[in-house]
Design a protein around this motif. Structure first.
Motif, PDB file in Angstrom:
ATOM      1  N   UNK A 237     -18.176  -2.417  91.054  1.00  0.00           N
ATOM      2  CA  UNK A 237     -17.431  -2.727  92.290  1.00  0.00           C
ATOM      3  C   UNK A 237     -17.838  -1.776  93.409  1.00  0.00           C
ATOM      4  N   UNK A 238     -17.986  -0.496  93.037  1.00  0.00           N
ATOM      5  CA  UNK A 238     -18.386   0.478  94.064  1.00  0.00           C
ATOM      6  C   UNK A 238     -19.801   0.190  94.565  1.00  0.00           C
ATOM      7  N   UNK A 239     -20.672  -0.218  93.633  1.00  0.00           N
ATOM      8  CA  UNK A 239     -22.049  -0.555  94.021  1.00  0.00           C
ATOM      9  C   UNK A 239     -22.042  -1.721  95.024  1.00  0.00           C
ATOM     10  N   UNK A 240     -21.213  -2.715  94.739  1.00  0.00           N
ATOM     11  CA  UNK A 240     -21.112  -3.876  95.648  1.00  0.00           C
ATOM     12  C   UNK A 240     -20.600  -3.431  97.015  1.00  0.00           C
ATOM     13  N   UNK A 241     -19.655  -2.478  97.011  1.00  0.00           N
ATOM     14  CA  UNK A 241     -19.114  -1.983  98.288  1.00  0.00           C
ATOM     15  C   UNK A 241     -20.204  -1.232  99.061  1.00  0.00           C
ATOM     16  N   UNK A 242     -21.036  -0.447  98.359  1.00  0.00           N
ATOM     17  CA  UNK A 242     -22.135   0.267  99.044  1.00  0.00           C
ATOM     18  C   UNK A 242     -23.103  -0.740  99.663  1.00  0.00           C
ATOM     19  N   UNK A 243     -23.356  -1.821  98.928  1.00  0.00           N
ATOM     20  CA  UNK A 243     -24.273  -2.855  99.438  1.00  0.00           C
ATOM     21  C   UNK A 243     -23.699  -3.488 100.698  1.00  0.00           C
ATOM     22  N   UNK A 244     -22.391  -3.802 100.624  1.00  0.00           N
ATOM     23  CA  UNK A 244     -21.730  -4.452 101.761  1.00  0.00           C
ATOM     24  C   UNK A 244     -21.767  -3.553 102.998  1.00  0.00           C
ATOM     25  N   UNK A 245     -21.717  -2.222 102.776  1.00  0.00           N
ATOM     26  CA  UNK A 245     -21.738  -1.270 103.910  1.00  0.00           C
ATOM     27  C   UNK A 245     -23.148  -1.057 104.444  1.00  0.00           C
ATOM     28  N   UNK A 246     -24.160  -1.611 103.763  1.00  0.00           N
ATOM     29  CA  UNK A 246     -25.546  -1.448 104.230  1.00  0.00           C
ATOM     30  C   UNK A 246     -26.180  -0.140 103.778  1.00  0.00           C
ATOM     31  N   UNK A 247     -25.537   0.548 102.818  1.00  0.00           N
ATOM     32  CA  UNK A 247     -26.075   1.835 102.320  1.00  0.00           C
ATOM     33  C   UNK A 247     -27.333   1.595 101.482  1.00  0.00           C
TER      34      UNK A 247
END
Ligand SMILES: Nc1ncnc2c1ncn2[C@@H]1O[C@H](COP(=O)(O)OP(=O)(O)O)[C@@H](O)[C@H]1O
Ligand SMILES: CC(=O)N[C@@H](CCC(=O)OP(=O)(O)O)C(=O)O
Length: 314
Positions: A237-247
């Motif tokens: 879930x955290x990985x998906x959030x990093x992706x969504x933030x463009x990190x």
């Protein structure tokens, strides 16, 4: 390396992991950038030799993207990548065969042999290991863009099936298979397939305990320009959030997809680790602190025995 200054304490800490991982399968994907410098490659092969000497069943998957870029440039063949994946024309595929199943592959095998590892080189075509079909044009959002674009990746193969028998036979015989990123089509075609995707598919098919990606950065970073911004532990879930933030951008995008696929395919943990630091892989496997980023499906319940996974990060 965060080992204790007391060598016996360090040995005790490591021995716990040695017992835990004996007879288990680790898939180690080595990126092309890590393989270009002979000194770094040799140090990496010594770490792999140590894993093998502890009876860990190691499968190595190598890339060669950086080397292929250089060869294409020298041969005046245009290089085009979208979202970290290469567009592969017939000319690029010819160069890819030379680089992936030739230069990069042989140099790695030679250094593994020198480190005492009984390495056996394969491509995805050997014994039908990787069956693929040509990727149809797909909608992709390029780095920095918001709108998807239809991209024809050319002679890039999407994996349809993995037949890991040849790997199991080699592992049972004590060998270390080394897989180059080419796959075969039903029609006798040869395709270029991203090495991260191959590593992930093999890890799932083999029921691997761990999948490692060895990178030219220390692990997953909050800010790619700052090596000090290492994220030591993440869930999907955290990985998906990093992706969504463009990190996550460039070559890290196929890696993030490969991490997700491996974990969803049953691999308990995936580790993003430096391939440049001489002991980073060993530190990740044999110390509590680890050295890079460990990614798991979800946070284990406090006190769970599932937690220690080289390292037993929080
Ligand atoms: N959040 C991130 N953390 C770490 N690396 C990142 C991140 N986002 C983008 N990258 C880039 O992705 C690269 C890794 O992908 P790539 O160059 O394809 O590696 P490899 O050749 O090992 O497959 C890193 O070197 C870094 O430049
Ligand atoms: C389709 C595709 O992108 N194939 C990759 C295969 C090599 C690779 O994955 O190399 P690294 O791991 O060093 O990036 C490529 O041609 O670059």
């Amino acid at each position: 390396m965060p080992l204790s200054p007391n060598p016996y304490a360090a040995l005790k800490e490591a021995s716990r992991y040695v017992r835990l991982f004996r007879g288990k399968t680790f898939v180690v994907k080595v990126g092309g950038e890590v393989l270009t410098e002979p000194k770094i490659r040799k140090a990496l092969c010594e770490q792999i030799a140590l894993l093998w000497s502890f009876s860990i069943r190691v499968v190595v998957v190598h890339g060669g993207g950086a080397e292929l870029d250089a060869v294409c440039k020298a041969m005046h063949i245009p290089v085009q990548k979208v979202a970290g994946r290469r567009v592969t024309s017939p000319e690029v595929l010819d160069a890819a065969k030379m680089v992936f199943a030739g230069q990069v592959h042989m140099d790695l095998l030679a250094d593994l042999q020198a480190a005492g590892v009984p390495a056996v080189g394969l491509t995805g075509l050997d014994a039908g290991l990787l069956k693929a079909s040509k990727r149809p044009p797909v909608a992709v959002v390029p780095d920095g863009a918001t709108e998807p674009q239809l991209v024809d990746f050319g002679l890039v193969g999407d994996i349809d099936a993995v037949d890991p028998h040849v790997l199991s036979h080699l592992l049972d015989g004590g060998f270390v298979p080394v897989v180059a990123p080419l796959s075969g089509g039903e029609d006798g075609a040869i395709y270029n397939t991203n090495a991260d995707t191959i590593a992930s598919s093999l890890a799932s098919a083999l029921g691997a305990e761990k999948l490692f990606f060895l990178l030219s950065v220390p692990g997953l970073l909050k800010d790619v320009a700052k090596t000090s911004s290492l994220i030591p532990h993440a869930t999907l879930d955290q990985l998906a959030a990093f992706e969504a933030k463009g990190i996550i951008s460039g070559g890290m995008r196929p890696k993030a997809a490969a991490v997700k696929a491996a974990i969803q395919g049953g691999v308990p943990s995936v580790h993003l680790v430096s391939g440049l630091a001489p002991d980073a892989l060993l530190a990740e496997v044999f110390t509590n602190e680890g050295s890079g980023t460990m990614i798991v499906a979800a946070q284990p319940a406090t006190g769970s025995l599932a937690a220690p996974a080289g390292g037993a990060k929080p």
